[in-house]
Design a protein around this motif. Structure first.
Motif, mmCIF file in Angstrom:
data_model
loop_
_atom_site.group_PDB
_atom_site.id
_atom_site.type_symbol
_atom_site.label_atom_id
_atom_site.label_comp_id
_atom_site.label_asym_id
_atom_site.label_seq_id
_atom_site.Cartn_x
_atom_site.Cartn_y
_atom_site.Cartn_z
ATOM 1 N N THR A 166 0.840 -1.218 0.000
ATOM 2 C CA THR A 166 0.000 0.000 0.000
ATOM 3 C C THR A 166 0.864 1.254 0.000
ATOM 4 O O THR A 166 0.636 2.215 -0.767
ATOM 5 C CB THR A 166 -0.934 0.001 1.214
ATOM 6 N N MET A 167 1.895 1.305 0.858
ATOM 7 C CA MET A 167 2.800 2.443 0.903
ATOM 8 C C MET A 167 3.563 2.610 -0.398
ATOM 9 O O MET A 167 3.789 3.734 -0.882
ATOM 10 C CB MET A 167 3.800 2.278 2.060
ATOM 11 N N HIS A 168 3.948 1.458 -1.051
ATOM 12 C CA HIS A 168 4.637 1.525 -2.329
ATOM 13 C C HIS A 168 3.739 2.114 -3.401
ATOM 14 O O HIS A 168 4.158 2.908 -4.258
ATOM 15 C CB HIS A 168 5.117 0.131 -2.722
ATOM 16 N N GLY A 169 2.471 1.700 -3.392
ATOM 17 C CA GLY A 169 1.535 2.268 -4.359
ATOM 18 C C GLY A 169 1.314 3.755 -4.167
ATOM 19 O O GLY A 169 1.084 4.494 -5.127
ATOM 20 N N LEU A 170 1.393 4.220 -2.930
ATOM 21 C CA LEU A 170 1.231 5.646 -2.664
ATOM 22 C C LEU A 170 2.492 6.443 -3.018
ATOM 23 O O LEU A 170 2.417 7.608 -3.417
ATOM 24 C CB LEU A 170 0.887 5.871 -1.204
ATOM 25 N N LEU A 171 3.693 5.800 -2.875
ATOM 26 C CA LEU A 171 4.940 6.521 -3.084
ATOM 27 C C LEU A 171 5.339 6.572 -4.549
ATOM 28 O O LEU A 171 5.771 7.617 -5.048
ATOM 29 C CB LEU A 171 6.053 5.882 -2.251
ATOM 30 N N TYR A 172 5.252 5.426 -5.276
ATOM 31 C CA TYR A 172 5.711 5.362 -6.662
ATOM 32 C C TYR A 172 4.516 5.436 -7.596
ATOM 33 O O TYR A 172 3.467 4.837 -7.343
ATOM 34 C CB TYR A 172 6.480 4.070 -6.907
ATOM 35 N N LEU A 173 4.815 6.153 -8.813
ATOM 36 C CA LEU A 173 3.771 6.322 -9.830
ATOM 37 C C LEU A 173 3.972 5.287 -10.928
ATOM 38 O O LEU A 173 4.864 4.434 -10.864
ATOM 39 C CB LEU A 173 3.834 7.739 -10.380
ATOM 40 N N ASP A 174 3.176 5.442 -12.012
ATOM 41 C CA ASP A 174 3.270 4.492 -13.115
ATOM 42 C C ASP A 174 4.583 4.630 -13.867
ATOM 43 O O ASP A 174 5.145 3.624 -14.360
ATOM 44 C CB ASP A 174 2.111 4.719 -14.083
ATOM 45 N N HIS A 176 7.518 5.341 -12.624
ATOM 46 C CA HIS A 176 8.504 4.603 -11.839
ATOM 47 C C HIS A 176 8.354 3.086 -12.041
ATOM 48 O O HIS A 176 9.350 2.359 -12.156
ATOM 49 C CB HIS A 176 8.342 4.953 -10.357
ATOM 50 N N VAL A 177 7.141 2.634 -12.164
ATOM 51 C CA VAL A 177 6.885 1.189 -12.352
ATOM 52 C C VAL A 177 7.415 0.734 -13.701
ATOM 53 O O VAL A 177 8.040 -0.327 -13.845
ATOM 54 C CB VAL A 177 5.386 0.892 -12.214
ATOM 55 N N GLU A 178 7.213 1.578 -14.774
ATOM 56 C CA GLU A 178 7.679 1.187 -16.101
ATOM 57 C C GLU A 178 9.202 1.120 -16.152
ATOM 58 O O GLU A 178 9.792 0.196 -16.743
ATOM 59 C CB GLU A 178 7.139 2.184 -17.117
ATOM 60 N N THR A 182 11.420 -2.106 -16.963
ATOM 61 C CA THR A 182 12.385 -2.147 -18.064
ATOM 62 C C THR A 182 13.738 -2.629 -17.575
ATOM 63 O O THR A 182 14.395 -3.480 -18.216
ATOM 64 C CB THR A 182 12.506 -0.744 -18.694
ATOM 65 N N ARG A 183 14.205 -2.130 -16.415
ATOM 66 C CA ARG A 183 15.474 -2.557 -15.867
ATOM 67 C C ARG A 183 15.468 -4.068 -15.523
ATOM 68 O O ARG A 183 16.428 -4.802 -15.800
ATOM 69 C CB ARG A 183 15.799 -1.734 -14.628
ATOM 70 N N ILE A 184 14.359 -4.519 -14.978
ATOM 71 C CA ILE A 184 14.251 -5.960 -14.631
ATOM 72 C C ILE A 184 14.273 -6.814 -15.893
ATOM 73 O O ILE A 184 14.952 -7.864 -15.960
ATOM 74 C CB ILE A 184 12.966 -6.200 -13.808
ATOM 75 N N GLN A 185 13.548 -6.350 -16.943
ATOM 76 C CA GLN A 185 13.542 -7.111 -18.190
ATOM 77 C C GLN A 185 14.933 -7.148 -18.826
ATOM 78 O O GLN A 185 15.372 -8.184 -19.346
ATOM 79 C CB GLN A 185 12.529 -6.498 -19.151
ATOM 80 N N ALA A 186 15.639 -6.013 -18.798
ATOM 81 C CA ALA A 186 16.986 -5.979 -19.370
ATOM 82 C C ALA A 186 17.915 -6.940 -18.614
ATOM 83 O O ALA A 186 18.690 -7.711 -19.214
ATOM 84 C CB ALA A 186 17.524 -4.561 -19.329
ATOM 85 N N TRP A 187 17.818 -6.913 -17.291
ATOM 86 C CA TRP A 187 18.667 -7.835 -16.504
ATOM 87 C C TRP A 187 18.353 -9.297 -16.817
ATOM 88 O O TRP A 187 19.241 -10.129 -17.003
ATOM 89 C CB TRP A 187 18.429 -7.534 -15.024
ATOM 90 N N TRP A 188 17.075 -9.583 -16.887
ATOM 91 C CA TRP A 188 16.695 -10.985 -17.153
ATOM 92 C C TRP A 188 17.094 -11.418 -18.563
ATOM 93 O O TRP A 188 17.522 -12.554 -18.763
ATOM 94 C CB TRP A 188 15.205 -11.134 -16.945
ATOM 95 N N ARG A 189 16.970 -10.485 -19.539
ATOM 96 C CA ARG A 189 17.389 -10.846 -20.896
ATOM 97 C C ARG A 189 18.897 -11.074 -20.960
ATOM 98 O O ARG A 189 19.379 -11.950 -21.693
ATOM 99 C CB ARG A 189 16.980 -9.728 -21.846
ATOM 100 N N GLY A 190 19.658 -10.274 -20.198
ATOM 101 C CA GLY A 190 21.103 -10.519 -20.128
ATOM 102 C C GLY A 190 21.402 -11.911 -19.561
ATOM 103 O O GLY A 190 22.272 -12.637 -20.066
ATOM 104 N N VAL A 191 20.693 -12.270 -18.517
ATOM 105 C CA VAL A 191 20.879 -13.614 -17.928
ATOM 106 C C VAL A 191 20.561 -14.702 -18.960
ATOM 107 O O VAL A 191 21.307 -15.679 -19.123
ATOM 108 C CB VAL A 191 19.999 -13.767 -16.678
ATOM 109 N N LEU A 192 19.441 -14.516 -19.690
ATOM 110 C CA LEU A 192 19.075 -15.510 -20.708
ATOM 111 C C LEU A 192 20.119 -15.567 -21.816
ATOM 112 O O LEU A 192 20.448 -16.645 -22.335
ATOM 113 C CB LEU A 192 17.713 -15.171 -21.290
ATOM 114 N N ALA A 193 20.686 -14.406 -22.219
ATOM 115 C CA ALA A 193 21.706 -14.401 -23.260
ATOM 116 C C ALA A 193 22.946 -15.153 -22.813
ATOM 117 O O ALA A 193 23.541 -15.930 -23.581
ATOM 118 C CB ALA A 193 22.049 -12.964 -23.632
#
Length: 372
Positions: A166-174, A176-178, A182-193
């Motif tokens: 709940t506090m995270h939803g109040l502190l961060y906006l959309d 910040h979520v995107e 994107t950073r998580i996807q890039a990291w995971w794609r690097g791991v897969l590569a």
């Protein structure tokens, strides 16, 4: 003691004869009479007083004595039987009393054992209750308390997680979520590569190993096939050599058989020629021997005539007889020389025949045996 039937048989024996009777006939022992059955009251049906009719008084007394004796014995036996029955009844009563006493003691023992078992059960229940209250119940209570604490901790963690969301939803906006996504996807794609590159490297290494193994297998197969081919070639050469040697042996054996046949034919022809030649010589020798024997007979006839005083040459001299005898001796010497020559010729013929037979044996033919 005697049985009642024996007593009656003794009582029924007839009395001896009186003194005034004549002992003309000997006494013959008579068989004991069959005792008659007694009726009620102890009397015989033949007499109302119980004594047979026509019985002497002495026998009546003896019989009465025997009956009284048997009656006394019977009463004594009856008393013994009654006493025995009484003792048996007493013994059975004592045994029944002993059995009842034993059963009563056994029941008392069972009752005491039952009471003892009930008391032991109550004591064991009390001890177990005390043991549970002192030792088991505190452990169970502590375990239940820990279980409740763990359940409260899990519920608290869940509540804190929901509060943090709940506090995270109040502190961060959309936005910040995107960016975070994107950073998580890039990291995971690097791991897969990295993983894909590792798999490709492993595949290339496996291909290299497969190629090396293929070349090694080819060399091994070539070596094995070469060894097998050379072994097959040596086997074929050995078989061809064996066939060649076999053909040469057969050819040599065939040539030997042909040579043996030729030698046999030649030796047979020579043997036939030798046999004909010896046959002719033998016939000539026999003819000469016959001529010599005729001459000997003629000479002997001349000698006999010259020695015969009744002959025509009675006045001849002894010198003529001597000359005839010498002529006959010369003829006999000539005949002996001809016989010796015949024997020598016969030996040579036998030797030739033997040589012919040996030739037959060398040719592989077995000569037939002929009877003499």
């Amino acid at each position: 003691r005697r049985p009642l039937g024996a007593a009656l048989a003794v009582a029924a024996v007839p009395a001896p004869p009186a003194q005034g009777s004549s002992p003309s006939l000997p006494l013959v022992p008579q068989p004991p009479p069959t005792p008659r059955p007694l009726v009620a009251g102890g009397s015989s049906p033949s007499s109302p007083s119980g004594v047979p009719r026509g019985m002497p008084p002495r026998l009546r007394e003896l019989r009465a004595a025997r009956l009284s004796e048997e009656l006394a014995y019977t009463m004594a036996d009856l008393g013994k039987v009654r006493s025995l029955h009484k003792r048996n009844a007493d013994r059975r009563r004592r045994e029944a009393d002993a059995a009842r006493e034993k059963e009563r003691r056994y029941q008392e023992l069972l009752a005491r054992q039952k009471i003892r078992e009930e008391a032991a059960t109550r004591i064991q229940a009390a001890v177990r209750r005390m043991w549970v209250v002192r030792f088991v119940l505190p452990e169970v209570a502590d375990a239940y308390r820990l279980k409740l604490l763990e359940a409260g901790r899990v519920e608290l963690a869940g509540s804190l997680m929901s509060l943090r969301h709940t506090m995270h939803g109040l502190l961060y906006l959309d936005d910040h979520v995107e960016r975070a996504a994107t950073r998580i996807q890039a990291w995971w794609r690097g791991v897969l590569a990295v993983r894909v590159v590792s798999v490709l490297r492993i595949r290339r290494k496996m291909e290299e190993v497969h190629e090396i193994m293929g070349r090694a297998a080819g060399r091994v197969q070539a070596r094995a096939r070469g060894l097998r081919g050379r072994a097959a070639c040596r086997r074929m050469r050995r078989e061809m050599e064996e066939r060649r040697l076999k053909v040469e042996r057969e050819e040599h054996e065939r040539m030997v058989r042909m040579v043996i046949k030729l030698q046999t034919w030649v030796r047979c022809s020579h043997a036939k020629r030798e046999a004909n030649r010896r046959r002719k010589r033998r016939s000539k020798e026999l003819a000469a021997a016959l001529d010599g024997s005729q001459m000997l007979r003629a000479t002997s006839e001349n000698v006999r005539r010259s020695l015969d005083p009744r002959g025509s040459n009675h006045a001849s001299s002894p010198a003529a007889a001597t000359a005839a005898i010498s002529a006959s001796e010369g003829d006999s010497h000539a005949q002996r020389g001809a016989a010796g020559a015949d024997r020598k010729g016969g030996g040579g013929g036998q030797k030739g025949v033997h040589n012919g037979r040996s030739g037959h044996h060398a040719a592989g033919h077995t000569p037939r045996r002929k009877r003499a």
